[in-house]
Design an enzyme around this catalytic site. Structure first.
Site, PDB file in Angstrom:
ATOM      1  N   TYR A 194     -38.302 -16.617  11.259  1.00  0.00           N
ATOM      2  CA  TYR A 194     -37.198 -16.731  12.224  1.00  0.00           C
ATOM      3  C   TYR A 194     -36.216 -15.577  12.020  1.00  0.00           C
ATOM      4  CZ  TYR A 194     -33.260 -18.742  14.787  1.00  0.00           C
ATOM      5  OH  TYR A 194     -32.237 -18.945  15.670  1.00  0.00           O
ATOM      6  N   ASP A 195     -35.841 -15.346  10.753  1.00  0.00           N
ATOM      7  CA  ASP A 195     -34.879 -14.283  10.453  1.00  0.00           C
ATOM      8  C   ASP A 195     -35.402 -12.915  10.880  1.00  0.00           C
ATOM      9  OD1 ASP A 195     -33.123 -16.067   9.471  1.00  0.00           O
ATOM     10  OD2 ASP A 195     -33.634 -15.745   7.354  1.00  0.00           O
ATOM     11  N   ASP A 222     -38.329 -20.035   7.837  1.00  0.00           N
ATOM     12  CA  ASP A 222     -37.012 -19.423   7.976  1.00  0.00           C
ATOM     13  C   ASP A 222     -37.131 -17.909   7.967  1.00  0.00           C
ATOM     14  OD1 ASP A 222     -36.099 -21.938   7.969  1.00  0.00           O
ATOM     15  OD2 ASP A 222     -34.961 -21.791   6.080  1.00  0.00           O
ATOM     16  N   ALA A 223     -38.036 -17.395   7.112  1.00  0.00           N
ATOM     17  CA  ALA A 223     -38.184 -15.941   6.995  1.00  0.00           C
ATOM     18  C   ALA A 223     -38.688 -15.340   8.303  1.00  0.00           C
ATOM     19  CB  ALA A 223     -39.140 -15.609   5.857  1.00  0.00           C
ATOM     20  N   GLU A 262     -19.441 -34.635  21.608  1.00  0.00           N
ATOM     21  CA  GLU A 262     -18.575 -34.631  20.433  1.00  0.00           C
ATOM     22  C   GLU A 262     -19.046 -33.561  19.452  1.00  0.00           C
ATOM     23  OE1 GLU A 262     -16.432 -37.069  20.961  1.00  0.00           O
ATOM     24  OE2 GLU A 262     -15.391 -37.361  19.052  1.00  0.00           O
ATOM     25  N   CYS A 287      15.017 -40.326  -6.259  1.00  0.00           N
ATOM     26  CA  CYS A 287      15.601 -39.544  -7.332  1.00  0.00           C
ATOM     27  C   CYS A 287      16.931 -39.020  -6.805  1.00  0.00           C
ATOM     28  CB  CYS A 287      14.693 -38.378  -7.713  1.00  0.00           C
ATOM     29  SG  CYS A 287      15.529 -37.187  -8.753  1.00  0.00           S
ATOM     30  N   ARG A 337     -11.105 -31.343  24.789  1.00  0.00           N
ATOM     31  CA  ARG A 337     -10.663 -32.380  25.708  1.00  0.00           C
ATOM     32  C   ARG A 337      -9.190 -32.149  26.088  1.00  0.00           C
ATOM     33  NH1 ARG A 337      -7.976 -37.140  25.344  1.00  0.00           N
ATOM     34  NH2 ARG A 337      -8.613 -38.760  26.800  1.00  0.00           N
ATOM     35  N   CYS A 344      12.136 -34.326 -12.798  1.00  0.00           N
ATOM     36  CA  CYS A 344      13.344 -33.687 -13.345  1.00  0.00           C
ATOM     37  C   CYS A 344      14.063 -34.558 -14.356  1.00  0.00           C
ATOM     38  CB  CYS A 344      14.301 -33.356 -12.207  1.00  0.00           C
ATOM     39  SG  CYS A 344      15.064 -34.827 -11.511  1.00  0.00           S
ATOM     40  N   LYS A 348     -14.455 -51.117  17.712  1.00  0.00           N
ATOM     41  CA  LYS A 348     -13.967 -50.497  16.475  1.00  0.00           C
ATOM     42  C   LYS A 348     -14.590 -51.147  15.250  1.00  0.00           C
ATOM     43  CE  LYS A 348     -10.850 -47.446  17.690  1.00  0.00           C
ATOM     44  NZ  LYS A 348     -10.934 -46.065  17.295  1.00  0.00           N
ATOM     45  N   TYR A 392     -23.088 -36.896  25.322  1.00  0.00           N
ATOM     46  CA  TYR A 392     -23.218 -38.299  25.692  1.00  0.00           C
ATOM     47  C   TYR A 392     -22.680 -38.678  27.071  1.00  0.00           C
ATOM     48  CZ  TYR A 392     -18.591 -37.990  23.521  1.00  0.00           C
ATOM     49  OH  TYR A 392     -17.336 -37.596  23.172  1.00  0.00           O
ATOM     50  N   LYS A 419     -19.970 -44.373  18.088  1.00  0.00           N
ATOM     51  CA  LYS A 419     -18.783 -43.611  18.479  1.00  0.00           C
ATOM     52  C   LYS A 419     -18.573 -42.550  17.405  1.00  0.00           C
ATOM     53  CE  LYS A 419     -14.143 -44.089  20.280  1.00  0.00           C
ATOM     54  NZ  LYS A 419     -13.389 -43.139  19.470  1.00  0.00           N
ATOM     55  N   CYS A 429      16.665 -31.665  -8.401  1.00  0.00           N
ATOM     56  CA  CYS A 429      15.320 -32.070  -8.825  1.00  0.00           C
ATOM     57  C   CYS A 429      14.282 -31.038  -8.384  1.00  0.00           C
ATOM     58  CB  CYS A 429      15.000 -33.424  -8.217  1.00  0.00           C
ATOM     59  SG  CYS A 429      13.288 -33.910  -8.383  1.00  0.00           S
ATOM     60  N   LYS A 451     -21.646 -49.023  27.097  1.00  0.00           N
ATOM     61  CA  LYS A 451     -21.519 -48.545  28.480  1.00  0.00           C
ATOM     62  C   LYS A 451     -22.393 -49.385  29.396  1.00  0.00           C
ATOM     63  CE  LYS A 451     -20.900 -43.882  26.682  1.00  0.00           C
ATOM     64  NZ  LYS A 451     -21.429 -42.537  26.479  1.00  0.00           N
ATOM     65  N   ASP A 476     -17.098 -39.626  15.268  1.00  0.00           N
ATOM     66  CA  ASP A 476     -15.713 -39.353  14.901  1.00  0.00           C
ATOM     67  C   ASP A 476     -15.495 -37.853  14.784  1.00  0.00           C
ATOM     68  OD1 ASP A 476     -13.151 -39.785  14.245  1.00  0.00           O
ATOM     69  OD2 ASP A 476     -13.527 -40.574  12.245  1.00  0.00           O
ATOM     70  N   CYS A 487      13.266 -39.717 -13.089  1.00  0.00           N
ATOM     71  CA  CYS A 487      12.358 -39.009 -12.186  1.00  0.00           C
ATOM     72  C   CYS A 487      11.290 -38.243 -12.975  1.00  0.00           C
ATOM     73  CB  CYS A 487      13.171 -38.034 -11.344  1.00  0.00           C
ATOM     74  SG  CYS A 487      12.152 -36.901 -10.398  1.00  0.00           S
ATOM     75  N   GLU A 544     -23.930 -47.009  21.883  1.00  0.00           N
ATOM     76  CA  GLU A 544     -24.117 -45.761  21.141  1.00  0.00           C
ATOM     77  C   GLU A 544     -23.124 -45.719  19.994  1.00  0.00           C
ATOM     78  OE1 GLU A 544     -22.975 -42.857  24.020  1.00  0.00           O
ATOM     79  OE2 GLU A 544     -24.754 -43.155  25.258  1.00  0.00           O
TER      80      GLU A 544
HETATM   81  S1  IVH Z   1     -18.081 -41.689  26.388  1.00  0.00           S
HETATM   82  C1  IVH Z   1     -15.580 -42.132  29.945  1.00  0.00           C
HETATM   83  N1  IVH Z   1     -19.519 -41.870  24.229  1.00  0.00           N
HETATM   84  O1  IVH Z   1     -14.379 -41.227  22.082  1.00  0.00           O
HETATM   85  C2  IVH Z   1     -15.960 -42.247  28.557  1.00  0.00           C
HETATM   86  N2  IVH Z   1     -17.281 -41.119  24.019  1.00  0.00           N
HETATM   87  O2  IVH Z   1     -11.984 -42.781  22.876  1.00  0.00           O
HETATM   88  C3  IVH Z   1     -16.111 -40.922  27.957  1.00  0.00           C
HETATM   89  N3  IVH Z   1     -16.616 -40.536  21.730  1.00  0.00           N
HETATM   90  O3  IVH Z   1     -12.844 -38.878  24.142  1.00  0.00           O
HETATM   91  C4  IVH Z   1     -16.532 -40.960  26.589  1.00  0.00           C
HETATM   92  N4  IVH Z   1     -18.542 -41.003  20.790  1.00  0.00           N
HETATM   93  O4  IVH Z   1     -14.418 -37.979  22.360  1.00  0.00           O
HETATM   94  C5  IVH Z   1     -18.328 -41.566  24.736  1.00  0.00           C
HETATM   95  N5  IVH Z   1     -20.907 -42.049  22.395  1.00  0.00           N
HETATM   96  C6  IVH Z   1     -19.739 -41.737  22.907  1.00  0.00           C
HETATM   97  C7  IVH Z   1     -18.668 -41.272  22.102  1.00  0.00           C
HETATM   98  C8  IVH Z   1     -17.449 -40.974  22.703  1.00  0.00           C
HETATM   99  C9  IVH Z   1     -17.309 -40.570  20.587  1.00  0.00           C
HETATM  100  C10 IVH Z   1     -15.203 -40.123  21.833  1.00  0.00           C
HETATM  101  C11 IVH Z   1     -14.916 -39.152  22.948  1.00  0.00           C
HETATM  102  C12 IVH Z   1     -13.840 -39.788  23.770  1.00  0.00           C
HETATM  103  C13 IVH Z   1     -13.293 -40.820  22.856  1.00  0.00           C
HETATM  104  C14 IVH Z   1     -12.743 -41.963  23.654  1.00  0.00           C
END
Ligand code: IVH
Length: 685
Positions: free
Chosen positions: A52-53, A49-50, A191, A443, A152, A428, A331, A243, A131, A448, A307, A133, A425, A129
């Site tokens: 690099y810095d 790190d040093a 993402e 209430c 987006r 109050c 999901k 992705y 998903k 209150c 996919k 969040d 309550c 893959e």
């Molecule tokens: S592909 C045409 N791959 O999920 C498909 N999306 O509900 C384009 N997301 O807006 C997305 N992980 O923000 C894809 N491995 C992944 C993802 C992913 C998260 C999100 C992305 C998208 C939303 C769709």
């Protein structure tokens, strides 16, 4: 690489040392870019790190001395810069789609059946893959240099967040061309998200600075990315994984797997937890494995994305409305954990609604510590039979506040007691009531402490007492400084108290005093509306003001009498009676009256009005009235007005542009008047 050519040519006649400086800047930029790639993408650093810095500092120094030599892909840009005034919009050249969801294994199977049927195939490969969040973003590279990035947004247009994205350490500012040529124009999607450790640290900092903590890592990532000051984004340690392709010129691969390889070759961070699956059973297995494994990840995922691997198949399947038919989001089930309830406490919201909240033995739930969970209302507590001391299952589904799912009865302590929302309550000590037909307890006390700011804001608002200049900030100041504790206290304020407030000019204070004074002669309906009685909005306030003529008469009305009023139903009637039964409320009304707020309508005279017993509806554009003034006029003449036509309507007053109401009036035999005819009736012409 026209840009470098341009720089060299321009520098051709410069003194040698400038050329040497440029060469060193190029060298440092390249070295830092390579170290960055090894550190953030390959997870295999080659310098300390040093060291690099030291390189970074040398580059910063040279750039400060020679700003004209700074390269477009300089890693020093990652620290952020001056705040922007606002975000510009950026239109995506290809819309950013969303995904349809599969809630369980069965829905994943149906997806596969449909895909194979459409393609007339017995077998095809999928790529699964995680998903992630976080927030979807698009990055644009021209000749391998990061030039723009956007959120987006609505899928068609997003916000230009280029400066903020530049601060992400794993985002390549220049692509690598060692393994694969770089397309002249390239858009990629991915993402941006935040890891659990950074999320918790950020929230600790927020609390230290008395700022609101973020509800979850996704909100924290969104909040950090949409900062107008990119230096704040730079301090947040955001992660990014790519992705999906956007528009890419002069580039062809045959499958998603190959595309992932290209992303890696160019130096993009790609999530490693993907798998090629030859059957939907493999997809489901991988999905379930990831679901079990999600607790061990350092970031949130909310499912998997499956996919179709071959791009020609993807093209054949195409898009339906706003999501591709070649991909699906699987999901995960809501995350559950077991813990114990230490206590149950009622919590009062700004409207007086009381929500029972369980204080929990803190437990990790999908990456965040959970110490409180909602029990919603008394019915939910009864239905689930949840008690203090119980061992319970808690869950957090996506964004929502954690909730108690159920009690584990065989672990219940021997002496446990059912829980009931108290009748006083907690804020109050006022009366808590639950009206028939309502899920929540409320209430009743209009002074209150937990509700007071909201109630005062409502009281002074335009559609109530309309006290000009009395805004949210002023309410907050006055309550915080203990100058007012109820709506009645507004009328006890004096000029000196107002003028002494921070940031209050004498002239404004005078104006506000004037506005307070004029509000004393407000119409009765405004005062009723201003009291904020549950379910008593503007219209009902007018109806009952016209019927009863004074607060005193209204306060003496029985449920039956109220219910007999046109448009007043049983819930409103009972709410009103409860309100006027409450001794705290009566005290406030008494004070208001002492301050001169005691509007009275001469009911006997009004009921003789020319429109007595008649009901009007207004539609279309009126020239001499707006809806409100027309309504007030009708009511002042003893009539009633409504928004929609029913059998009870006597007249429809229709201006230009009137729509379906005319048809309905004709159907029901309601008489239609022009505005002029109406004006003749009221004697205006
Ligand atoms: S592909 C045409 N791959 O999920 C498909 N999306 O509900 C384009 N997301 O807006 C997305 N992980 O923000 C894809 N491995 C992944 C993802 C992913 C998260 C999100 C992305 C998208 C939303 C769709």
């Amino acid at each position: 690489m026209g840009r470098f050519f341009f720089i060299h040519r321009r520098l051709h006649f410069q003194p040698m040392d400038l050329q040497q400086t440029l060469a060193r800047i190029r060298e440092l930029t390249d070295a830092l870019t390579e170290h960055n790639h090894r550190y953030y993408i390959l997870d295999d650093p080659s310098v300390s790190d040093a060291a690099y810095d030291a390189l970074l500092r040398e580059l910063q120094d040279l750039e400060t001395k020679h700003p004209e030599l700074k390269l477009a892909d300089s890693p020093t840009q990652r620290v952020g810069s001056q705040p922007l005034a606002g975000f510009e919009q950026l239109t995506h050249s290809i819309p950013m789609l969303s995904l349809s969801n599969a809630m369980d294994d069965e829905e994943l199977t149906s997806f596969d059946v449909r895909v194979r049927k459409d393609l007339e195939l017995d077998q095809l490969d999928y790529v699964v893959e995680p998903k992630l969040d976080g927030l979807g973003v698009e990055l644009v590279y021209v000749d391998g240099v990061f030039t723009a990035g956007s959120t987006r947004g609505d899928g068609f247009t997003g916000e230009n967040i280029t400066k903020n994205l530049r601060t992400l350490k794993a985002l390549p500012l220049r692509l690598r061309d060692k393994e694969r040529p770089i397309p002249p124009y390239l858009e990629v999607r991915g993402e941006v998200f935040m890891g659990h450790a950074d999320f918790e640290q950020l929230n600790e900092r927020q609390l230290d600075q008395e700022k609101q903590p973020f509800a979850n890592p996704r909100n924290a990532a969104a909040g950090s990315l949409r900062q107008l000051d990119s230096r704040i984004t730079a301090s947040r340690n955001l992660l990014i994984n790519l992705y999906a392709p956007g528009q890419i010129d002069n580039f062809a691969v045959e499958s998603h797997m190959e595309f992932i390889q290209a992303l890696k070759d160019w130096g993009f961070p790609v999530n490693d937890l993907y798998e090629l699956c030859p059957t939907i059973q493999n997809v489901i297995q991988f999905h379930n494995k990831l679901e079990q494994n999600r607790e061990n990840l350092e970031y949130d995922i909310d499912g998997t994305v499956t996919k179709v691997n071959r791009l020609d198949y993807q093209n054949r399947l195409g898009i339906r409305s706003r999501s591709p038919r070649w991909a699906i989001a699987g999901k995960f089930k809501a995350r559950q954990e077991i813990t114990t309830i230490l206590s149950i406490v009622p919590s009062v919201g700004r409207t007086g609604a009381i929500t029972p909240v369980a204080n929990l033995e803190p437990v990790h739930l999908g990456g965040v510590m959970v110490a409180r969970a909602t029990l919603h209302n008394q019915d939910e507590i009864d239905r689930k039979d949840v008690r203090e001391g119980d061992t319970v299952v808690v869950q957090r589904a996506g964004d929502v506040i954690p909730e108690v799912v159920k009690a584990i009865l065989d672990k219940r302590p021997a002496k446990s007691q059912p829980y009931f929302i108290p009748d006083r309550c907690p804020a109050c000590d006022g009366h808590v009531v639950r009206l028939e037909g309502e899920a929540k307890h409320y209430c009743q006390n209009i002074s209150c402490a937990a509700q007071i700011k909201g109630r005062i804001e409502h009281f002074v608002a335009k559609r109530c007492l309309d006290i000009d200049g009395f805004g949210t900030k002023l309410v907050s100041q006055l309550v915080d400084e203990n100058l007012i504790g109820s709506i009645a206290d507004i009328y006890a304020l004096n000029l000196e108290q107002l003028a002494n407030l921070e940031r209050m000019a004498e002239k404004s204070a005078l104006n506000i005093m004037g506005a307070i004074d004029s509000s004393k002669s407000a119409d009765l309906w405004r005062l009723i509306h201003g009291l904020g009685i549950r379910n008593v909005g503007e219209h009902i306030s007018k109806v009952i003001a016209n019927k009863y003529g004074s607060l005193q008469a209204l306060g003496e009305a029985t449920v039956e009498d109220l219910e007999a009023t046109h448009e007043v139903g049983p819930i409103v009637a009972r709410g009103l009676v409860e309100f006027f039964k409450d001794s705290d409320n009566l005290e406030i009304l008494g004070k208001l009256s002492q301050h001169g707020l005691n509007p009275i309508i001469d009911v006997s005279a009004r009921s003789e009005g020319i429109f007595s017993g008649l009901s009007f509806v207004f539609t279309g554009k009126l020239e001499h009235f707006n809806r409100d003034s027309a309504r007030v006029l009708v009511e002042s003449l003893g009539g009633a007005s409504a928004n929609s036509i029913s059998k009870k309507t006597d007249y429809l007053v229709a201006g230009p542009g009137a729509g379906s109401k005319i048809e309905k009036a004709n159907k029901l035999g309601v008489k239609i008047l022009t505005e002029d005819e109406f004006r003749t009736m009221v004697g205006a012409e």
